[in-house]
Design a protein around this motif. Structure first.
Motif, PDB file in Angstrom:
ATOM      1  N   MET A 207       0.864  -1.180   0.000  1.00  0.00           N
ATOM      2  CA  MET A 207       0.000   0.000   0.000  1.00  0.00           C
ATOM      3  C   MET A 207       0.896   1.224   0.000  1.00  0.00           C
ATOM      4  SD  MET A 207      -3.183  -1.087   2.474  1.00  0.00           S
ATOM      5  CE  MET A 207      -4.082   0.397   1.989  1.00  0.00           C
ATOM      6  N   LEU A 208       1.011   1.843  -1.153  1.00  0.00           N
ATOM      7  CA  LEU A 208       1.921   2.966  -1.373  1.00  0.00           C
ATOM      8  C   LEU A 208       3.353   2.580  -1.012  1.00  0.00           C
ATOM      9  CD1 LEU A 208      -0.223   5.930  -0.016  1.00  0.00           C
ATOM     10  CD2 LEU A 208      -0.320   4.780  -2.224  1.00  0.00           C
ATOM     11  N   GLY A 209       3.660   1.296  -1.208  1.00  0.00           N
ATOM     12  CA  GLY A 209       4.994   0.785  -0.961  1.00  0.00           C
ATOM     13  C   GLY A 209       5.167   0.112   0.382  1.00  0.00           C
ATOM     14  N   MET A 210       4.166   0.206   1.248  1.00  0.00           N
ATOM     15  CA  MET A 210       4.274  -0.352   2.592  1.00  0.00           C
ATOM     16  C   MET A 210       3.504  -1.680   2.708  1.00  0.00           C
ATOM     17  SD  MET A 210       6.225   1.760   4.092  1.00  0.00           S
ATOM     18  CE  MET A 210       6.924   3.334   3.566  1.00  0.00           C
ATOM     19  N   LYS A 211       3.899  -2.503   3.711  1.00  0.00           N
ATOM     20  CA  LYS A 211       3.169  -3.738   3.964  1.00  0.00           C
ATOM     21  C   LYS A 211       1.732  -3.409   4.347  1.00  0.00           C
ATOM     22  CE  LYS A 211       7.145  -6.559   5.306  1.00  0.00           C
ATOM     23  NZ  LYS A 211       7.768  -7.387   6.378  1.00  0.00           N
ATOM     24  N   GLU A 212       0.800  -4.150   3.781  1.00  0.00           N
ATOM     25  CA  GLU A 212      -0.602  -3.778   3.910  1.00  0.00           C
ATOM     26  C   GLU A 212      -1.176  -3.979   5.308  1.00  0.00           C
ATOM     27  OE1 GLU A 212      -3.121  -7.486   2.283  1.00  0.00           O
ATOM     28  OE2 GLU A 212      -1.721  -6.652   0.808  1.00  0.00           O
ATOM     29  N   GLU A 213      -0.665  -4.950   6.071  1.00  0.00           N
ATOM     30  CA  GLU A 213      -1.293  -5.276   7.350  1.00  0.00           C
ATOM     31  C   GLU A 213      -1.332  -4.087   8.308  1.00  0.00           C
ATOM     32  OE1 GLU A 213       1.142  -6.975   5.961  1.00  0.00           O
ATOM     33  OE2 GLU A 213       0.331  -8.979   5.505  1.00  0.00           O
ATOM     34  N   SER A 214      -0.188  -3.429   8.475  1.00  0.00           N
ATOM     35  CA  SER A 214      -0.133  -2.322   9.431  1.00  0.00           C
ATOM     36  C   SER A 214      -0.948  -1.136   8.956  1.00  0.00           C
ATOM     37  CB  SER A 214       1.317  -1.906   9.680  1.00  0.00           C
ATOM     38  OG  SER A 214       1.961  -1.561   8.465  1.00  0.00           O
ATOM     39  N   VAL A 215      -0.999  -0.928   7.651  1.00  0.00           N
ATOM     40  CA  VAL A 215      -1.775   0.195   7.116  1.00  0.00           C
ATOM     41  C   VAL A 215      -3.267  -0.048   7.335  1.00  0.00           C
ATOM     42  CG1 VAL A 215      -2.291   1.587   5.096  1.00  0.00           C
ATOM     43  CG2 VAL A 215       0.016   0.643   5.397  1.00  0.00           C
ATOM     44  N   ILE A 216      -3.724  -1.256   7.016  1.00  0.00           N
ATOM     45  CA  ILE A 216      -5.142  -1.584   7.197  1.00  0.00           C
ATOM     46  C   ILE A 216      -5.530  -1.516   8.671  1.00  0.00           C
ATOM     47  CG2 ILE A 216      -6.858  -3.423   6.984  1.00  0.00           C
ATOM     48  CD1 ILE A 216      -5.394  -4.278   4.406  1.00  0.00           C
ATOM     49  N   GLN A 222      -7.436   3.004  14.356  1.00  0.00           N
ATOM     50  CA  GLN A 222      -7.078   4.415  14.538  1.00  0.00           C
ATOM     51  C   GLN A 222      -5.966   4.625  15.561  1.00  0.00           C
ATOM     52  OE1 GLN A 222      -8.357   7.169  12.650  1.00  0.00           O
ATOM     53  NE2 GLN A 222      -8.880   5.350  11.457  1.00  0.00           N
ATOM     54  N   ARG A 223      -5.100   3.622  15.707  1.00  0.00           N
ATOM     55  CA  ARG A 223      -3.952   3.754  16.595  1.00  0.00           C
ATOM     56  C   ARG A 223      -2.675   3.855  15.769  1.00  0.00           C
ATOM     57  NH1 ARG A 223      -6.721  -0.479  19.283  1.00  0.00           N
ATOM     58  NH2 ARG A 223      -5.189  -2.007  18.547  1.00  0.00           N
ATOM     59  N   PRO A 224      -1.662   4.541  16.302  1.00  0.00           N
ATOM     60  CA  PRO A 224      -0.391   4.643  15.566  1.00  0.00           C
ATOM     61  C   PRO A 224       0.177   3.271  15.246  1.00  0.00           C
ATOM     62  CG  PRO A 224      -0.425   6.148  17.439  1.00  0.00           C
ATOM     63  CD  PRO A 224      -1.637   5.271  17.580  1.00  0.00           C
ATOM     64  N   ALA A 225       0.812   3.172  14.100  1.00  0.00           N
ATOM     65  CA  ALA A 225       1.399   1.903  13.677  1.00  0.00           C
ATOM     66  C   ALA A 225       2.719   2.170  12.970  1.00  0.00           C
ATOM     67  CB  ALA A 225       0.441   1.153  12.746  1.00  0.00           C
ATOM     68  N   ARG A 226       3.638   1.255  13.091  1.00  0.00           N
ATOM     69  CA  ARG A 226       4.916   1.362  12.399  1.00  0.00           C
ATOM     70  C   ARG A 226       4.777   0.742  11.004  1.00  0.00           C
ATOM     71  NH1 ARG A 226      10.083   2.147  14.053  1.00  0.00           N
ATOM     72  NH2 ARG A 226       9.469   1.906  16.254  1.00  0.00           N
ATOM     73  N   PHE A 227       4.889   1.558   9.972  1.00  0.00           N
ATOM     74  CA  PHE A 227       4.788   1.060   8.610  1.00  0.00           C
ATOM     75  C   PHE A 227       6.147   0.506   8.182  1.00  0.00           C
ATOM     76  CE2 PHE A 227       1.262   4.359   7.635  1.00  0.00           C
ATOM     77  CZ  PHE A 227       0.381   3.628   8.414  1.00  0.00           C
ATOM     78  N   GLN A 228       6.122  -0.609   7.459  1.00  0.00           N
ATOM     79  CA  GLN A 228       7.333  -1.227   6.954  1.00  0.00           C
ATOM     80  C   GLN A 228       7.247  -1.370   5.444  1.00  0.00           C
ATOM     81  OE1 GLN A 228       7.236  -4.862   9.426  1.00  0.00           O
ATOM     82  NE2 GLN A 228       9.100  -4.131  10.410  1.00  0.00           N
ATOM     83  N   VAL A 229       8.354  -1.124   4.770  1.00  0.00           N
ATOM     84  CA  VAL A 229       8.407  -1.253   3.321  1.00  0.00           C
ATOM     85  C   VAL A 229       8.187  -2.713   2.934  1.00  0.00           C
ATOM     86  CG1 VAL A 229       9.822  -0.964   1.266  1.00  0.00           C
ATOM     87  CG2 VAL A 229       9.958   0.713   3.111  1.00  0.00           C
ATOM     88  N   ASP A 230       7.362  -2.938   1.926  1.00  0.00           N
ATOM     89  CA  ASP A 230       7.053  -4.290   1.458  1.00  0.00           C
ATOM     90  C   ASP A 230       8.136  -4.743   0.474  1.00  0.00           C
ATOM     91  OD1 ASP A 230       5.921  -6.674   0.782  1.00  0.00           O
ATOM     92  OD2 ASP A 230       4.184  -5.832  -0.242  1.00  0.00           O
ATOM     93  N   GLU A 231       9.283  -5.121   1.008  1.00  0.00           N
ATOM     94  CA  GLU A 231      10.429  -5.451   0.162  1.00  0.00           C
ATOM     95  C   GLU A 231      10.258  -6.766  -0.588  1.00  0.00           C
ATOM     96  OE1 GLU A 231      12.516  -3.352  -0.546  1.00  0.00           O
ATOM     97  OE2 GLU A 231      12.931  -1.999   1.122  1.00  0.00           O
ATOM     98  N   ASP A 232       9.264  -7.586  -0.206  1.00  0.00           N
ATOM     99  CA  ASP A 232       9.037  -8.863  -0.893  1.00  0.00           C
ATOM    100  C   ASP A 232       8.179  -8.699  -2.146  1.00  0.00           C
ATOM    101  OD1 ASP A 232      10.484 -10.261   1.044  1.00  0.00           O
ATOM    102  OD2 ASP A 232       8.720 -10.426   2.340  1.00  0.00           O
TER     103      ASP A 232
END
Length: 265
Positions: A207-216, A222-232
């Protein structure tokens, strides 16, 4: 003059796409200047580091632009003043902002000013990009034959308004930041090439380059989350080609480009 512009580079995957595909794109399209937005090119997908900057430049990039995540990696302040082809948004407030907001590329006597500005709608309240861009163009009009602007902004209305405000004064305004390429490449007033957003270079399946789980999850709880790049993910490289008439400085052609690792989009 032909310009190749590539949208927001995200993470290690984005750097790899630049390394793997920019040489081929340059061979195919034969641009005289290649510009890349690298504001998300660190492994964490936020900011830029010296290693990534050098990798992009060694892959055939001429100028790297930034955006609202320019200062996301503190290392930037250690090298931005020495990186002559790395520019950050010109309209950051204050007199002692590290780096600079434009550079001028001379190609066989034709001088292209590459400029970087950031919008204010839904982003930090920087200095007015409209007024500052207009003033900078006046300052540089004797030093440059054409002007290209990476306008890093969220709102499509602000991007189009900015481009229309400067149309006929600049050769091109291309938007970055949203990581989603728009389908509205056109030439305003027969002079200024415009694309609302060039898109993203990096992981295509996140999702815009990030792993989808944390974004969803962020949307759900509605809590802060650490987004990680979906390098796979498979990679994508997005951007546009712009042609400029060297006699007038007016754009004559703009087309969007998109390529996945396994073929064209």
């Amino acid at each position: 003059m032909r310009i190749l512009f590539i949208g927001d580079v995200v993470g290690n995957k984005g750097i790899k796409m630049i390394q793997d595909y920019v040489p081929g794109l340059k061979q195919e399209y034969r641009p005289q200047v290649t510009i890349v937005n690298g504001e998300n090119s660190t492994p964490m997908g936020r900011g830029i580091n010296l290693s990534g900057y050098k990798k992009m430049m060694s892959s055939g990039v001429d100028v790297v632009t930034l955006g609202n995540h320019a200062w996301g990696n503190p290392e930037l302040t250690d090298f931005i003043d020495d990186a002559k082809r790395l520019i950050r948004p010109y309209n950051f407030p204050g007199k002692d902002v590290p780096g600079k907001g434009y550079t001028i590329i001379n190609v066989n006597g034709f001088r292209l000013a590459v400029m970087n500005f950031q919008g204010r709608v839904f982003l930090d309240n920087l200095d007015d990009p409209f007024t500052q861009a207009d003033e900078l163009i006046d300052q540089l009009k004797e030093k440059a034959d054409a002007f290209f602007i990476d306008f890093h902004a969220e709102a499509t209305s602000e991007k189009l308004g900015f481009a229309k405000f400067l149309s006929s004064k600049v050769s091109a305004v291309v938007g970055t930041h949203t990581h989603v390429q728009t389908n509205d490449a056109r030439i305003l007033n027969g002079k200024t090439a415009f694309l609302t957003d060039a898109g993203m270079t990096g992981p295509a399946d996140g999702m815009l380059g990030m792993k989808e789980e944390s974004v969803i999850n962020r949307f759900i709880n509605q809590r802060p989350a650490r987004f990680q790049v979906d390098e796979d993910s498979q990679g994508i490289i997005s951007g546009c080609i712009i042609d400029i008439d060297e006699k007038t400085g007016n754009a004559t052609h703009i087309e969007a480009i998109n390529q996945l690792e396994n073929g064209w989009v």
